[in-house]
Design a protein around this motif. Structure first.
Motif, PDB file in Angstrom:
ATOM      1  N   SER A 165      -8.209 -28.794   6.392  1.00 51.40           N
ATOM      2  CA  SER A 165      -9.025 -27.832   7.138  1.00 51.40           C
ATOM      3  C   SER A 165      -8.526 -26.406   6.958  1.00 51.40           C
ATOM      4  O   SER A 165      -9.026 -25.493   7.611  1.00 51.40           O
ATOM      5  CB  SER A 165      -9.038 -28.202   8.624  1.00 51.40           C
ATOM      6  OG  SER A 165      -7.718 -28.197   9.141  1.00 51.40           O
ATOM      7  N   SER A 166      -7.543 -26.219   6.074  1.00 53.38           N
ATOM      8  CA  SER A 166      -7.032 -24.875   5.841  1.00 53.38           C
ATOM      9  C   SER A 166      -6.598 -24.725   4.380  1.00 53.38           C
ATOM     10  O   SER A 166      -6.384 -25.717   3.670  1.00 53.38           O
ATOM     11  CB  SER A 166      -5.830 -24.592   6.758  1.00 53.38           C
ATOM     12  OG  SER A 166      -4.726 -25.398   6.368  1.00 53.38           O
ATOM     13  N   THR A 167      -6.454 -23.488   3.970  1.00 53.11           N
ATOM     14  CA  THR A 167      -5.976 -23.187   2.625  1.00 53.11           C
ATOM     15  C   THR A 167      -4.575 -23.755   2.426  1.00 53.11           C
ATOM     16  O   THR A 167      -4.255 -24.281   1.361  1.00 53.11           O
ATOM     17  CB  THR A 167      -5.965 -21.662   2.391  1.00 53.11           C
ATOM     18  OG1 THR A 167      -7.287 -21.177   2.582  1.00 53.11           O
ATOM     19  CG2 THR A 167      -5.472 -21.314   1.010  1.00 53.11           C
ATOM     20  N   GLU A 168      -3.742 -23.674   3.445  1.00 55.64           N
ATOM     21  CA  GLU A 168      -2.381 -24.183   3.349  1.00 55.64           C
ATOM     22  C   GLU A 168      -2.366 -25.689   3.113  1.00 55.64           C
ATOM     23  O   GLU A 168      -1.579 -26.193   2.302  1.00 55.64           O
ATOM     24  CB  GLU A 168      -1.585 -23.834   4.613  1.00 55.64           C
ATOM     25  CG  GLU A 168      -1.303 -22.355   4.773  1.00 55.64           C
ATOM     26  CD  GLU A 168      -2.480 -21.564   5.337  1.00 55.64           C
ATOM     27  OE1 GLU A 168      -3.476 -22.162   5.837  1.00 55.64           O
ATOM     28  OE2 GLU A 168      -2.422 -20.322   5.253  1.00 55.64           O
ATOM     29  N   GLU A 169      -3.233 -26.422   3.791  1.00 56.87           N
ATOM     30  CA  GLU A 169      -3.298 -27.875   3.598  1.00 56.87           C
ATOM     31  C   GLU A 169      -3.794 -28.227   2.199  1.00 56.87           C
ATOM     32  O   GLU A 169      -3.307 -29.180   1.594  1.00 56.87           O
ATOM     33  CB  GLU A 169      -4.196 -28.511   4.660  1.00 56.87           C
ATOM     34  CG  GLU A 169      -3.590 -28.503   6.035  1.00 56.87           C
ATOM     35  CD  GLU A 169      -4.532 -29.005   7.109  1.00 56.87           C
ATOM     36  OE1 GLU A 169      -4.028 -29.439   8.161  1.00 56.87           O
ATOM     37  OE2 GLU A 169      -5.769 -28.955   6.913  1.00 56.87           O
ATOM     38  N   ARG A 170      -4.729 -27.462   1.685  1.00 63.03           N
ATOM     39  CA  ARG A 170      -5.209 -27.701   0.315  1.00 63.03           C
ATOM     40  C   ARG A 170      -4.111 -27.413  -0.703  1.00 63.03           C
ATOM     41  O   ARG A 170      -3.901 -28.171  -1.651  1.00 63.03           O
ATOM     42  CB  ARG A 170      -6.468 -26.876   0.037  1.00 63.03           C
ATOM     43  CG  ARG A 170      -7.702 -27.441   0.761  1.00 63.03           C
ATOM     44  CD  ARG A 170      -8.975 -26.737   0.357  1.00 63.03           C
ATOM     45  NE  ARG A 170      -9.087 -25.383   0.901  1.00 63.03           N
ATOM     46  CZ  ARG A 170      -9.448 -25.107   2.153  1.00 63.03           C
ATOM     47  NH1 ARG A 170      -9.745 -26.078   2.996  1.00 63.03           N
ATOM     48  NH2 ARG A 170      -9.533 -23.862   2.571  1.00 63.03           N
ATOM     49  N   LEU A 171      -3.383 -26.322  -0.503  1.00 66.99           N
ATOM     50  CA  LEU A 171      -2.277 -25.986  -1.390  1.00 66.99           C
ATOM     51  C   LEU A 171      -1.206 -27.077  -1.352  1.00 66.99           C
ATOM     52  O   LEU A 171      -0.679 -27.483  -2.392  1.00 66.99           O
ATOM     53  CB  LEU A 171      -1.679 -24.629  -1.015  1.00 66.99           C
ATOM     54  CG  LEU A 171      -0.482 -24.181  -1.849  1.00 66.99           C
ATOM     55  CD1 LEU A 171      -0.856 -24.105  -3.322  1.00 66.99           C
ATOM     56  CD2 LEU A 171       0.049 -22.853  -1.337  1.00 66.99           C
ATOM     57  N   GLU A 172      -0.895 -27.566  -0.171  1.00 69.40           N
ATOM     58  CA  GLU A 172       0.089 -28.644  -0.027  1.00 69.40           C
ATOM     59  C   GLU A 172      -0.357 -29.893  -0.795  1.00 69.40           C
ATOM     60  O   GLU A 172       0.454 -30.554  -1.448  1.00 69.40           O
ATOM     61  CB  GLU A 172       0.285 -28.972   1.454  1.00 69.40           C
ATOM     62  CG  GLU A 172       1.415 -29.918   1.729  1.00 69.40           C
ATOM     63  CD  GLU A 172       1.647 -30.093   3.219  1.00 69.40           C
ATOM     64  OE1 GLU A 172       1.671 -31.260   3.670  1.00 69.40           O
ATOM     65  OE2 GLU A 172       1.795 -29.074   3.919  1.00 69.40           O
ATOM     66  N   ALA A 173      -1.635 -30.224  -0.746  1.00 71.84           N
ATOM     67  CA  ALA A 173      -2.155 -31.379  -1.485  1.00 71.84           C
ATOM     68  C   ALA A 173      -1.997 -31.174  -2.984  1.00 71.84           C
ATOM     69  O   ALA A 173      -1.623 -32.101  -3.713  1.00 71.84           O
ATOM     70  CB  ALA A 173      -3.628 -31.612  -1.133  1.00 71.84           C
ATOM     71  N   HIS A 174      -2.257 -29.971  -3.467  1.00 75.68           N
ATOM     72  CA  HIS A 174      -2.115 -29.678  -4.892  1.00 75.68           C
ATOM     73  C   HIS A 174      -0.653 -29.780  -5.332  1.00 75.68           C
ATOM     74  O   HIS A 174      -0.348 -30.353  -6.379  1.00 75.68           O
ATOM     75  CB  HIS A 174      -2.662 -28.293  -5.228  1.00 75.68           C
ATOM     76  CG  HIS A 174      -4.135 -28.139  -5.052  1.00 75.68           C
ATOM     77  ND1 HIS A 174      -5.060 -29.106  -5.404  1.00 75.68           N
ATOM     78  CD2 HIS A 174      -4.853 -27.112  -4.532  1.00 75.68           C
ATOM     79  CE1 HIS A 174      -6.275 -28.677  -5.130  1.00 75.68           C
ATOM     80  NE2 HIS A 174      -6.179 -27.475  -4.599  1.00 75.68           N
ATOM     81  N   VAL A 175       0.251 -29.226  -4.525  1.00 83.00           N
ATOM     82  CA  VAL A 175       1.677 -29.296  -4.851  1.00 83.00           C
ATOM     83  C   VAL A 175       2.140 -30.751  -4.855  1.00 83.00           C
ATOM     84  O   VAL A 175       2.886 -31.168  -5.750  1.00 83.00           O
ATOM     85  CB  VAL A 175       2.505 -28.446  -3.858  1.00 83.00           C
ATOM     86  CG1 VAL A 175       3.998 -28.712  -4.017  1.00 83.00           C
ATOM     87  CG2 VAL A 175       2.200 -26.967  -4.043  1.00 83.00           C
TER      88      VAL A 175
END
Length: 83
Positions: free
Chosen positions: A62-72
């Motif tokens: 639900s946030s840019t940070e969560e999407r970035l964490e998934a990519h990492v």
């Protein structure tokens, strides 16, 4: 662990791997979504499992940070499998 070449295939958005690896590719279909339940197609191997977890995390983000964490997470998981 080497990637299994037989799990690669081409689609409208490029190169895919298994049931979950590829741009806009999930659950074995382009623009597919997953449920996080046993109704989802099984990942074909450990790489595909990492892609599955990535897809699920992105769907739930639900946030840019969560999407970035998934990519990492998917990048480090695949890297670890390649060692």
């Amino acid at each position: 662990m080497p990637l299994n070449l037989e799990y690669f295939h081409f689609g409208d958005h490029g190169l895919y791997y298994g049931n979950y690896g590829g741009l806009d590719y999930s659950a074995g279909t382009e623009n597919g979504t997953i449920t996080g339940t046993s109704a989802d197609p099984n990942p074909v191997d450990a790489y595909d499992q990492a892609f599955y977890e990535h897809d699920l995390a992105l769907q739930q983000a639900s946030s840019t940070e969560e999407r970035l964490e998934a990519h990492v997470h998917v990048i480090t998981a695949v890297y670890d499998l390649l060692l």
